[in-house]
Motif scaffolding. Structure first.
Motif, PDB file in Angstrom:
ATOM      1  N   ILE A  96       0.841  -1.201   0.000  1.00 41.24           N
ATOM      2  CA  ILE A  96       0.000   0.000   0.000  1.00 41.24           C
ATOM      3  C   ILE A  96       0.875   1.250   0.000  1.00 41.24           C
ATOM      4  O   ILE A  96       0.644   2.185  -0.763  1.00 41.24           O
ATOM      5  N   VAL A  97       1.909   1.268   0.827  1.00 40.67           N
ATOM      6  CA  VAL A  97       2.768   2.450   0.925  1.00 40.67           C
ATOM      7  C   VAL A  97       3.570   2.645  -0.356  1.00 40.67           C
ATOM      8  O   VAL A  97       3.641   3.751  -0.890  1.00 40.67           O
ATOM      9  N   VAL A 122       3.042   1.452  -3.408  1.00 42.02           N
ATOM     10  CA  VAL A 122       2.286   1.579  -4.649  1.00 42.02           C
ATOM     11  C   VAL A 122       1.463   2.863  -4.642  1.00 42.02           C
ATOM     12  O   VAL A 122       1.357   3.543  -5.648  1.00 42.02           O
ATOM     13  N   ARG A 123       0.918   3.216  -3.506  1.00 39.31           N
ATOM     14  CA  ARG A 123       0.036   4.372  -3.435  1.00 39.31           C
ATOM     15  C   ARG A 123       0.803   5.685  -3.599  1.00 39.31           C
ATOM     16  O   ARG A 123       0.383   6.564  -4.339  1.00 39.31           O
ATOM     17  N   ASN A 124       1.927   5.835  -2.937  1.00 34.99           N
ATOM     18  CA  ASN A 124       2.678   7.082  -3.027  1.00 34.99           C
ATOM     19  C   ASN A 124       3.244   7.346  -4.420  1.00 34.99           C
ATOM     20  O   ASN A 124       3.114   8.464  -4.904  1.00 34.99           O
ATOM     21  N   LEU A 153       2.043   6.334  -7.237  1.00 37.73           N
ATOM     22  CA  LEU A 153       0.915   6.633  -8.109  1.00 37.73           C
ATOM     23  C   LEU A 153       0.443   8.064  -7.907  1.00 37.73           C
ATOM     24  O   LEU A 153       0.107   8.762  -8.867  1.00 37.73           O
ATOM     25  N   ALA A 154       0.413   8.532  -6.679  1.00 43.15           N
ATOM     26  CA  ALA A 154       0.018   9.913  -6.406  1.00 43.15           C
ATOM     27  C   ALA A 154       1.021  10.881  -7.031  1.00 43.15           C
ATOM     28  O   ALA A 154       0.628  11.914  -7.580  1.00 43.15           O
ATOM     29  N   SER A 155       2.289  10.551  -6.979  1.00 37.33           N
ATOM     30  CA  SER A 155       3.311  11.414  -7.572  1.00 37.33           C
ATOM     31  C   SER A 155       3.153  11.488  -9.086  1.00 37.33           C
ATOM     32  O   SER A 155       3.273  12.566  -9.683  1.00 37.33           O
ATOM     33  N   LYS A 210       0.371  10.997 -10.764  1.00 35.72           N
ATOM     34  CA  LYS A 210      -0.852  11.743 -11.038  1.00 35.72           C
ATOM     35  C   LYS A 210      -0.613  13.243 -10.922  1.00 35.72           C
ATOM     36  O   LYS A 210      -1.101  14.020 -11.739  1.00 35.72           O
TER      37      LYS A 210
END
Length: 55
Positions: A35-36, A38-40, A42-44, A46
């Motif tokens: 989660i940490v 993959v999520r971070n 992806l936010a960058s 975006k």
């Protein structure tokens, strides 16, 4: 051939509760890490795409 004859066909193993909890802890840590990590990123990505779209 001799090695094949020396190996038992079935294994009787015992997993104590501590080992089972260690496996669960590892799985939960793996999910948290995914989660940490993959999520971070992806936010960058975006944010980077949104920045290029504004220009």
């Amino acid at each position: 051939m001799a090695l094949i004859l020396c190996v038992p066909l079935s294994a009787n193993a015992y997993v104590d509760p501590g080992s089972g909890m260690l496996i669960w802890q590892g799985l939960i840590a793996l999910v948290g890490a995914l989660i940490v990590f993959v999520r971070n990123p992806l936010a960058s990505v975006k944010r980077l795409i949104a920045r290029f779209k504004r220009k």
